[in-house]
Design a protein around this motif. Structure first.
Motif, mmCIF file in Angstrom:
data_model
loop_
_atom_site.group_PDB
_atom_site.id
_atom_site.type_symbol
_atom_site.label_atom_id
_atom_site.label_comp_id
_atom_site.label_asym_id
_atom_site.label_seq_id
_atom_site.Cartn_x
_atom_site.Cartn_y
_atom_site.Cartn_z
ATOM 1 N N ARG A 150 0.815 -1.218 0.000
ATOM 2 C CA ARG A 150 0.000 0.000 0.000
ATOM 3 C C ARG A 150 0.847 1.266 0.000
ATOM 4 O O ARG A 150 0.664 2.128 -0.872
ATOM 5 N N GLU B 52 3.005 1.453 -3.360
ATOM 6 C CA GLU B 52 2.227 1.829 -4.542
ATOM 7 C C GLU B 52 2.014 3.334 -4.593
ATOM 8 O O GLU B 52 2.129 3.960 -5.661
ATOM 9 N N GLU B 53 1.717 3.919 -3.442
ATOM 10 C CA GLU B 53 1.525 5.372 -3.408
ATOM 11 C C GLU B 53 2.839 6.108 -3.642
ATOM 12 O O GLU B 53 2.879 7.120 -4.360
ATOM 13 N N THR C 114 4.022 9.263 -6.415
ATOM 14 C CA THR C 114 4.063 10.540 -5.691
ATOM 15 C C THR C 114 5.236 11.382 -6.185
ATOM 16 O O THR C 114 6.398 10.975 -6.049
ATOM 17 N N ARG D 279 7.169 11.070 -0.853
ATOM 18 C CA ARG D 279 7.556 9.798 -1.469
ATOM 19 C C ARG D 279 8.551 9.040 -0.592
ATOM 20 O O ARG D 279 8.434 7.823 -0.402
#
Length: 522
Positions: A456, A459-460, A464, A470
């Motif tokens: 999770r 992936e973000e 970013t 990030r």
């Protein structure tokens, strides 16, 4: 790290008069690794990328100091969150005279995911590209399906091919030499699989003249044979210097050592998925009916029983560092404050009892032989530590090409490997994220580890654009991986080359690249 300025080309700046010092005989290099294939889109390995990077070229170069430098692209910029624009060098040609054009970039990016039977594909680096737009003869725009903040770093190993020359080229064509036509500073001469590669200077190269008229790379997988060849003067340079030979070479006035801390981590991956899993047995030698590696307490016991400090100090003669997470120390987005991983056999035994394995069990660990210096010895040290903790361990090593193809086929339950990259986010994307053919993530996740607490935030992070946000997300994912021990890091490598002092100087690569581009005449 050695830090030397680059010219407009990928070559190191040479001192005045260096051209007069160019040798008449070729540079001869003894290499430990054998290429797994000569197609530059077939298998993402250090050996392949380094050797093929002399003949083929990328848009962007990762310099030995860790910075990005221009190669076939002169510059790049973010247009918006879904668009990167690259300005290309004008007048570049392939070795047969075919012009390098922006349409070749589109062809190369489309080809990467279509290469069959890759044991380690480049797909994650190009999967986000939705479309390559040719703006004009020297401008291309990459339109991505999501924000791709690491895009220039992602493509440092994507070599450019010609849509005219390579439209139907296969791995066999490249291995036979028919496809070995690039834009690089060296041209292909010959290749004998498992024995040698020979290249010659590209007189029409767009950049600085290559310092060596010819270069011969001999594949010497035996460590003793490499050192003996150097001492006899049969080769000018060797990589993967055997650790036991470093003190001798340091005291030999004929030999120069070139060393750098790498961005490579050695690690162990246990099978946390299958129930049961192969190569695990009870004390009587019968296959286990359940997989103990699925229990985090067993994985913790495995980690606690690895004598990391002893491996680095005694086995590797201090060449490297014990690992405390998957990402190497020089990577900018690693977790900065994780403690060292302890060595505690008694605690390991206690955890095994808690997990219901008081009597222990047996397992086989598989790895490559000759992939990095001392890899087989490292595995024996790990096996001894695990056996002391109550997990009787047998080591099986194979030639690297055989090992990686079988590991990819999930024939093993505990594997040893290494991974090299320039960001912690990419290490996890390639090796630890849940494998997904649709997005291309997890191509090196050979035992199909899956952890939502890692997936999770990562992936973000991968979409970013804000660097601080990030990095925080990447570090959250790394903490989840380190806690769960789906990958058990062992040590960070130090890369060593040795050369004849009166013949060659070498700019050591943290990526462990061995090629003639990084070598200059003494």
């Amino acid at each position: 790290m050695q830090r030397r300025a680059l010219l407009a080309s990928p070559f190191l700046a040479l001192p005045a008069g260096a051209a007069l010092a160019q040798p008449n005989r070729p540079l001869t290099v003894g290499m430990a690794g054998i290429p797994t294939g000569m197609d530059p889109h077939f298998h993402s390995t250090n050996n392949n990328n380094a050797l093929l990077g002399q003949i083929f070229e990328t848009l962007v170069l990762l310099h030995t100091d860790g910075s990005l430098r221009p190669r076939l692209a002169e510059s790049w910029r973010v247009v918006d969150d879904l668009t990167w624009e690259f300005k290309l060098r004008a007048g570049v040609r392939f070795h047969d005279g075919t012009p390098f054009e922006p349409e070749d970039i589109a062809f190369s990016f489309e080809r990467v995911p279509q290469v069959p039977n890759s044991p380690g594909p480049f797909t994650p680096m190009v999967r986000s590209v939705r479309r390559v737009e040719v703006v004009d003869p020297v401008t291309v725009r990459f339109h991505t399906s999501a924000p791709t903040p690491f895009f220039p770093r992602d493509i440092i190993s994507i070599h450019m091919l010609s849509r005219r020359i390579h439209a139907n080229a296969t791995l066999a064509d490249f291995n036979a030499g028919r496809g070995m036509i690039g834009t690089g500073p060296y041209k292909f001469v010959s290749y004998a699989q498992g024995e040698r590669l020979e290249v010659e200077r590209n007189a029409e190269y767009w950049g600085e003249t290559a310092p060596w008229p010819r270069a011969v790379f001999r594949f010497l997988t035996n460590a003793g044979a490499r050192s003996a060849a150097l001492l006899a003067g049969d080769v000018d340079l060797i990589d993967n210097v055997p650790f036991q030979d470093i003190p001798r070479f340091n005291n030999d006035p004929r030999i120069a050592l070139f060393s750098v801390d790498s961005v490579t981590t050695s690690y162990i991956m246990p099978d946390t998925v299958r129930e049961p899993a192969p190569h695990m047995f009870n004390r009587a030698g019968q296959p286990l009916e359940r997989n103990p590696l699925r229990d985090v307490r067993v994985r913790q016991a495995l980690s606690l029983a690895i004598p990391r400090q002893g491996i680095v100090e005694r086995l590797f003669q201090g060449q490297g560092r014990p690992a405390n997470q998957f990402a190497a120390p020089s990577l900018p987005d690693r977790v900065p404050d994780l403690p060292e991983m302890p060595y505690d056999v008694n605690r390991a035994r206690a955890l095994l009892r808690e997990a219901g394995w008081a009597e222990g069990f047996r397992l086989n660990i598989h790895g490559p032989n000759g992939w990095i210096p001392g890899d087989a010895d490292l595995l024996q040290a790990v096996a001894q530590g695990w056996t002391r903790a109550g997990i009787e361990t047998r080591v099986e090593v194979l030639p690297p090409a055989n090992f990686y193809s079988r590991a990819t086929a999930r024939e093993f339950s505990v594997i040893f490997a290494t991974f090299t990259t320039s960001t912690a986010a990419n290490m996890m994307r390639q090796v630890a994220m849940t494998r997904d053919p649709a997005t291309g993530v997890g191509p090196f996740n050979r035992l199909l580890y899956s952890n939502p607490e890692l997936d999770r935030p990562l992936e973000e992070a991968l979409r970013t654009m804000d660097e601080a946000r990030r990095t925080a997300l990447t570090q959250q994912a790394m903490r989840a991986l380190t806690s769960d021990l789906g990958i058990i890091p062992v040590h960070y490598l130090r890369n060593n080359w040795a050369g004849l002092r009166n013949r060659v100087r070498y700019d050591p690569s943290p990526l462990f690249y061995t090629n003639a581009i990084l070598a200059t005449p003494a």
